[in-house]
Design an enzyme around this catalytic site. Structure first.
Site, PDB file in Angstrom:
ATOM      1  N   TYR A 161      -6.228   6.363   4.509  1.00  0.00           N
ATOM      2  CA  TYR A 161      -6.403   5.366   3.444  1.00  0.00           C
ATOM      3  C   TYR A 161      -5.611   4.099   3.753  1.00  0.00           C
ATOM      4  O   TYR A 161      -6.154   2.987   3.720  1.00  0.00           O
ATOM      5  CB  TYR A 161      -5.978   5.901   2.078  1.00  0.00           C
ATOM      6  CG  TYR A 161      -5.766   4.759   1.109  1.00  0.00           C
ATOM      7  CD1 TYR A 161      -6.868   4.066   0.596  1.00  0.00           C
ATOM      8  CD2 TYR A 161      -4.492   4.305   0.795  1.00  0.00           C
ATOM      9  CE1 TYR A 161      -6.691   2.961  -0.222  1.00  0.00           C
ATOM     10  CE2 TYR A 161      -4.306   3.205  -0.017  1.00  0.00           C
ATOM     11  CZ  TYR A 161      -5.411   2.541  -0.525  1.00  0.00           C
ATOM     12  OH  TYR A 161      -5.229   1.433  -1.315  1.00  0.00           O
ATOM     13  N   ASP A 174      -9.061   5.995  -1.672  1.00  0.00           N
ATOM     14  CA  ASP A 174      -7.979   6.503  -2.509  1.00  0.00           C
ATOM     15  C   ASP A 174      -8.577   7.126  -3.760  1.00  0.00           C
ATOM     16  O   ASP A 174      -9.792   7.320  -3.850  1.00  0.00           O
ATOM     17  CB  ASP A 174      -6.990   5.388  -2.861  1.00  0.00           C
ATOM     18  CG  ASP A 174      -7.583   4.329  -3.788  1.00  0.00           C
ATOM     19  OD1 ASP A 174      -8.809   4.343  -4.030  1.00  0.00           O
ATOM     20  OD2 ASP A 174      -6.816   3.490  -4.286  1.00  0.00           O
ATOM     21  N   GLU A 191       0.819  -1.212   0.000  1.00  0.00           N
ATOM     22  CA  GLU A 191       0.000   0.000   0.000  1.00  0.00           C
ATOM     23  C   GLU A 191       0.856   1.266   0.000  1.00  0.00           C
ATOM     24  O   GLU A 191       0.508   2.255  -0.652  1.00  0.00           O
ATOM     25  CB  GLU A 191      -0.954  -0.005   1.206  1.00  0.00           C
ATOM     26  CG  GLU A 191      -2.049  -1.053   1.137  1.00  0.00           C
ATOM     27  CD  GLU A 191      -2.981  -0.853  -0.052  1.00  0.00           C
ATOM     28  OE1 GLU A 191      -3.043   0.255  -0.610  1.00  0.00           O
ATOM     29  OE2 GLU A 191      -3.655  -1.829  -0.436  1.00  0.00           O
TER      30      GLU A 191
END
Length: 362
Positions: free
Chosen positions: A125, A143, A44
């Protein structure tokens, strides 16, 4: 207010349509082989500002070097930056290492959304993505893909360039997320935005949630999401020299430990003030460092684009003579001479890789 955005939705059916589609089409990606929170965190962080196809080889190499938080926490900075070289936004790498140190100090990866959010460099996020994918916690992970999908599904005309808008979207996703399978729901939204609900020419006829989409129904998908333009990028003109001595050693500088590209290495680079021709300007600057310049040859002009600035680099090959081999010795100022065989071991700014590639063709 968020109820107004979702009042048209059959939430249960929306969840089912999205999740069923995701399990059919989900891409085979290396961070999806299990639910290890560390592997998910690394992916991520890397995927911020970087496309999946670019990330995959970096991710696989990174995980071989640092398979657990222990190896990452103990890594020296040069090794870390070299592993991240080319991905850009290098503060991500440093923050990731700080997170690894925090996790090691905790005795293991945190298992709540609130604790994950405390890790260095982890925002709403990333915390939502790790929480939902690794631990099945129904936390929103908003996102760019999710902004786009949900703005169209729910006809949200809030400006996504404004920080306060994130709260609106997080509230909407919180209201509609599946509590039975939040991992597939969040990844489904991301996958949908990446492959179907694209910024331009979305594939609406292939969309699994088309019947739920208000923008499609009204024919306004091209108007969403609303995003005001960012300020224009600042252009900086630089003159760059690949300085090589008769022993095949290159003169490089290490950038400061704070600011843009901190602690990366670069060839000799000077901000151009326009007072002289670029080659003359460069020779004047180099006179403080190299006393015996044998030749200078233009390599070319290169642009390197950052999020808020552009480097326009006029580049040159400069051959010099030195008294003795100077590999790994400090030059007459703060520069460092590095042998050609050792150059690949140092994290070099990506902008200068382009110049080096052309230099090798001379």
């Amino acid at each position: 207010m968020t109820q107004n955005y979702i009042e048209h939705l059959n939430i249960e059916q929306f969840q089912k349509d999205l999740i069923d589609w995701y399990y059919i089409v989900k891409r085979d990606l290396p961070w999806r082989i299990n639910r290890d929170p560390y592997r998910i965190l690394v992916s991520e962080i890397m995927l911020q500002q970087t496309q999946v196809v670019t990330v995959i080889p970096y991710y696989e190499r990174f995980m071989k070097l640092f398979p657990t938080t222990k190896e990452l926490a103990e890594a020296d900075e040069q090794t870390l930056l070299k592993a991240w070289e080319g991905l850009g936004y290098y503060s991500r790498a440093r923050n990731l290492q700080e997170s690894a140190k925090m996790i090691e100090a905790m005795g293991g990866f945190p298992t709540t959304h609130e604790e994950i959010l405390k890790l260095k460099g982890v925002g709403p996020y990333t915390a939502g993505a790790v929480s939902s994918i690794a631990f099945g916690i129904p936390a929103p992970a908003v996102d760019g893909n999710v902004f786009r999908v949900m703005s169209r599904v729910c006809c949200i005309f809030e400006d996504i360039a404004k920080p306060k808008t994130r709260k609106v979207f997080e509230s909407v996703v919180t209201d509609v997320i599946s509590h039975e399978d939040p991992s597939a729901f969040n990844q489904g939204l991301m996958e949908l935005g990446a492959t179907i609900c694209t910024p331009k020419s979305p594939k609406c006829l292939e969309c699994p949630v088309q019947k739920h989409c208000q923008a499609f129904k009204q024919g306004i998908d091209d108007l969403l999401p609303v995003k005001t333009k960012a300020n224009a990028q600042v252009k900086t003109k630089l003159v760059v020299a690949i300085v090589e001595n008769q022993y095949g050693e290159y003169l490089v500088n290490k950038r400061p430990d704070k600011g843009l590209l901190a602690n990366f290495y670069e060839f000799m680079s000077f901000e151009y003030d326009g007072t002289l021709e670029p080659a003359e300007f460069l020779l004047e600057k180099l006179s403080l460092v190299c006393k015996n310049v044998e030749s200078i040859q233009a390599i070319g002009t290169f642009n390197h684009v950052f999020s808020h600035r552009i480097w326009e680099m006029e580049s040159y090959s400069v051959k010099v003579t030195t008294d003795i081999t100077l590999s790994d010795e400090v030059a007459e100022n703060s520069g460092l001479w590095i042998s050609s065989t050792s150059l690949h071991e140092y994290p070099l700014v990506a902008a200068h890789h382009k110049i080096l590639s052309e230099y090798d063709k001379l």
